[in-house]
Motif scaffolding. Structure first.
Motif, PDB file in Angstrom:
ATOM      1  N   ALA A  31      73.800 -54.922  33.969  1.00 51.86           N
ATOM      2  CA  ALA A  31      73.013 -55.260  32.781  1.00 51.86           C
ATOM      3  C   ALA A  31      71.933 -54.237  32.434  1.00 51.86           C
ATOM      4  N   TYR A  32      71.974 -53.052  33.040  1.00 54.97           N
ATOM      5  CA  TYR A  32      70.994 -52.022  32.688  1.00 54.97           C
ATOM      6  C   TYR A  32      71.270 -51.519  31.272  1.00 54.97           C
ATOM      7  N   ILE A  33      70.213 -51.356  30.483  1.00 56.25           N
ATOM      8  CA  ILE A  33      70.306 -50.769  29.149  1.00 56.25           C
ATOM      9  C   ILE A  33      69.313 -49.628  29.083  1.00 56.25           C
ATOM     10  N   GLY A  34      69.802 -48.455  28.704  1.00 54.36           N
ATOM     11  CA  GLY A  34      68.913 -47.301  28.605  1.00 54.36           C
ATOM     12  C   GLY A  34      69.586 -46.147  27.888  1.00 54.36           C
ATOM     13  N   PRO A  35      68.796 -45.126  27.572  1.00 54.26           N
ATOM     14  CA  PRO A  35      69.347 -43.968  26.887  1.00 54.26           C
ATOM     15  C   PRO A  35      70.337 -43.219  27.774  1.00 54.26           C
ATOM     16  N   GLU A  36      71.269 -42.564  27.137  1.00 56.07           N
ATOM     17  CA  GLU A  36      72.328 -41.846  27.841  1.00 56.07           C
ATOM     18  C   GLU A  36      71.763 -40.895  28.898  1.00 56.07           C
ATOM     19  N   TYR A  37      70.617 -40.270  28.633  1.00 58.85           N
ATOM     20  CA  TYR A  37      70.060 -39.302  29.583  1.00 58.85           C
ATOM     21  C   TYR A  37      69.549 -39.958  30.871  1.00 58.85           C
ATOM     22  N   ASP A  38      69.387 -41.283  30.886  1.00 62.43           N
ATOM     23  CA  ASP A  38      68.991 -41.984  32.120  1.00 62.43           C
ATOM     24  C   ASP A  38      70.140 -42.038  33.132  1.00 62.43           C
ATOM     25  N   PHE A  39      71.374 -41.960  32.647  1.00 65.25           N
ATOM     26  CA  PHE A  39      72.543 -42.077  33.498  1.00 65.25           C
ATOM     27  C   PHE A  39      72.848 -40.710  34.103  1.00 65.25           C
ATOM     28  N   ALA A  40      72.555 -40.567  35.385  1.00 66.43           N
ATOM     29  CA  ALA A  40      72.685 -39.278  36.073  1.00 66.43           C
ATOM     30  C   ALA A  40      74.104 -38.736  35.952  1.00 66.43           C
ATOM     31  N   ARG A  41      74.187 -37.464  35.743  1.00 65.34           N
ATOM     32  CA  ARG A  41      75.485 -36.802  35.595  1.00 65.34           C
ATOM     33  C   ARG A  41      75.796 -36.028  36.876  1.00 65.34           C
ATOM     34  N   SER A  42      77.023 -36.197  37.346  1.00 60.93           N
ATOM     35  CA  SER A  42      77.502 -35.463  38.511  1.00 60.93           C
ATOM     36  C   SER A  42      78.881 -34.935  38.141  1.00 60.93           C
ATOM     37  N   GLY A  43      78.943 -33.672  37.706  1.00 60.37           N
ATOM     38  CA  GLY A  43      80.202 -33.126  37.206  1.00 60.37           C
ATOM     39  C   GLY A  43      80.586 -33.837  35.928  1.00 60.37           C
ATOM     40  N   ASP A  44      81.776 -34.428  35.907  1.00 61.90           N
ATOM     41  CA  ASP A  44      82.245 -35.175  34.733  1.00 61.90           C
ATOM     42  C   ASP A  44      81.883 -36.658  34.801  1.00 61.90           C
ATOM     43  N   GLU A  45      81.218 -37.072  35.860  1.00 57.98           N
ATOM     44  CA  GLU A  45      80.902 -38.486  36.055  1.00 57.98           C
ATOM     45  C   GLU A  45      79.456 -38.782  35.709  1.00 57.98           C
ATOM     46  N   ARG A  46      79.215 -40.028  35.307  1.00 63.03           N
ATOM     47  CA  ARG A  46      77.848 -40.529  35.100  1.00 63.03           C
ATOM     48  C   ARG A  46      77.639 -41.708  36.033  1.00 63.03           C
ATOM     49  N   HIS A  47      76.394 -41.875  36.488  1.00 66.76           N
ATOM     50  CA  HIS A  47      76.048 -42.979  37.390  1.00 66.76           C
ATOM     51  C   HIS A  47      74.884 -43.763  36.807  1.00 66.76           C
ATOM     52  N   CYS A  48      74.922 -45.070  37.015  1.00 61.67           N
ATOM     53  CA  CYS A  48      73.879 -45.956  36.519  1.00 61.67           C
ATOM     54  C   CYS A  48      72.587 -45.752  37.319  1.00 61.67           C
ATOM     55  N   PRO A  49      71.434 -45.656  36.630  1.00 61.38           N
ATOM     56  CA  PRO A  49      70.171 -45.472  37.355  1.00 61.38           C
ATOM     57  C   PRO A  49      69.717 -46.729  38.111  1.00 61.38           C
ATOM     58  N   LYS A  50      70.223 -47.901  37.731  1.00 60.34           N
ATOM     59  CA  LYS A  50      69.807 -49.140  38.387  1.00 60.34           C
ATOM     60  C   LYS A  50      70.648 -49.423  39.630  1.00 60.34           C
ATOM     61  N   CYS A  51      71.973 -49.454  39.473  1.00 56.98           N
ATOM     62  CA  CYS A  51      72.830 -49.852  40.595  1.00 56.98           C
ATOM     63  C   CYS A  51      73.532 -48.663  41.262  1.00 56.98           C
ATOM     64  N   ARG A  52      73.420 -47.483  40.662  1.00 57.97           N
ATOM     65  CA  ARG A  52      73.992 -46.228  41.198  1.00 57.97           C
ATOM     66  C   ARG A  52      75.522 -46.177  41.172  1.00 57.97           C
ATOM     67  N   ARG A  53      76.158 -47.158  40.538  1.00 59.30           N
ATOM     68  CA  ARG A  53      77.623 -47.125  40.454  1.00 59.30           C
ATOM     69  C   ARG A  53      78.072 -46.080  39.439  1.00 59.30           C
ATOM     70  N   ARG A  54      79.272 -45.561  39.665  1.00 60.15           N
ATOM     71  CA  ARG A  54      79.869 -44.611  38.722  1.00 60.15           C
ATOM     72  C   ARG A  54      80.354 -45.384  37.500  1.00 60.15           C
ATOM     73  N   LEU A  55      80.085 -44.856  36.304  1.00 58.59           N
ATOM     74  CA  LEU A  55      80.587 -45.477  35.089  1.00 58.59           C
ATOM     75  C   LEU A  55      82.073 -45.163  34.963  1.00 58.59           C
ATOM     76  N   LEU A  56      82.867 -46.187  34.707  1.00 54.53           N
ATOM     77  CA  LEU A  56      84.317 -46.023  34.658  1.00 54.53           C
ATOM     78  C   LEU A  56      84.810 -45.566  33.289  1.00 54.53           C
ATOM     79  N   GLY A  57      84.270 -46.121  32.250  1.00 59.50           N
ATOM     80  CA  GLY A  57      84.707 -45.723  30.919  1.00 59.50           C
ATOM     81  C   GLY A  57      84.184 -46.658  29.847  1.00 59.50           C
ATOM     82  N   ALA A  58      84.036 -46.130  28.657  1.00 62.41           N
ATOM     83  CA  ALA A  58      83.556 -46.930  27.524  1.00 62.41           C
ATOM     84  C   ALA A  58      84.492 -48.107  27.311  1.00 62.41           C
ATOM     85  N   GLY A  59      83.911 -49.288  27.176  1.00 62.87           N
ATOM     86  CA  GLY A  59      84.707 -50.489  26.985  1.00 62.87           C
ATOM     87  C   GLY A  59      85.176 -51.126  28.279  1.00 62.87           C
TER      88      GLY A  59
END
Length: 87
Positions: free
Chosen positions: A30-58
Motif C-alpha cells: 500500500a505504499y504510494i509515492g513518486p517514481e523516484y522513491d522506488f530504488a532502481r537496481s539495473g532494470d528493476e525497481r524496489h519498493c522503499p517501504k517493503c523492499r520487494r521488487r516491483l513485478l510489473g504495471a498492473g
C-alpha cells in the motif's frame, strides 16, 4: 485513466525548470509515492517501504497520479489520475 494537464511552471517561484514524475501505488504493501522513491537496481525497481521488487504495471503496482517537481525550490504538485469520461 488520465491526468489533468500539469502546469509548465512552478506555482511558487514561477520557474519553468520542472520535472514530471509518475506517482506509484505498490498494491502489495500500500505504499504510494513518486517514481523516484522506488530504488532502481539495473532494470528493476524496489519498493522503499517493503523492499520487494516491483513485478510489473498492473500486476503489483499502478500509476495513481502524476507530479511536477520544481528543480529550483523543490516544491512538488501532485495531480490524481481521473477516469476518462469518454473511453
Amino acid at each position: 485513466m488520465t491526468s489533468p494537464p500539469l502546469p509548465d511552471q512552478c506555482d511558487i517561484c514561477r520557474s519553468g525548470d520542472v520535472e514530471r514524475h509518475r506517482v506509484i501505488h505498490h498494491m502489495i504493501c500500500a505504499y504510494i509515492g513518486p517514481e523516484y522513491d522506488f530504488a532502481r537496481s539495473g532494470d528493476e525497481r524496489h519498493c522503499p517501504k517493503c523492499r520487494r521488487r516491483l513485478l510489473g504495471a498492473g500486476r503489483d503496482w499502478e500509476v495513481v497520479a502524476a507530479s511536477l517537481q520544481c528543480r529550483i525550490c523543490r516544491r512538488e504538485i501532485v495531480v490524481p489520475e481521473v477516469a476518462d469520461p469518454n473511453p
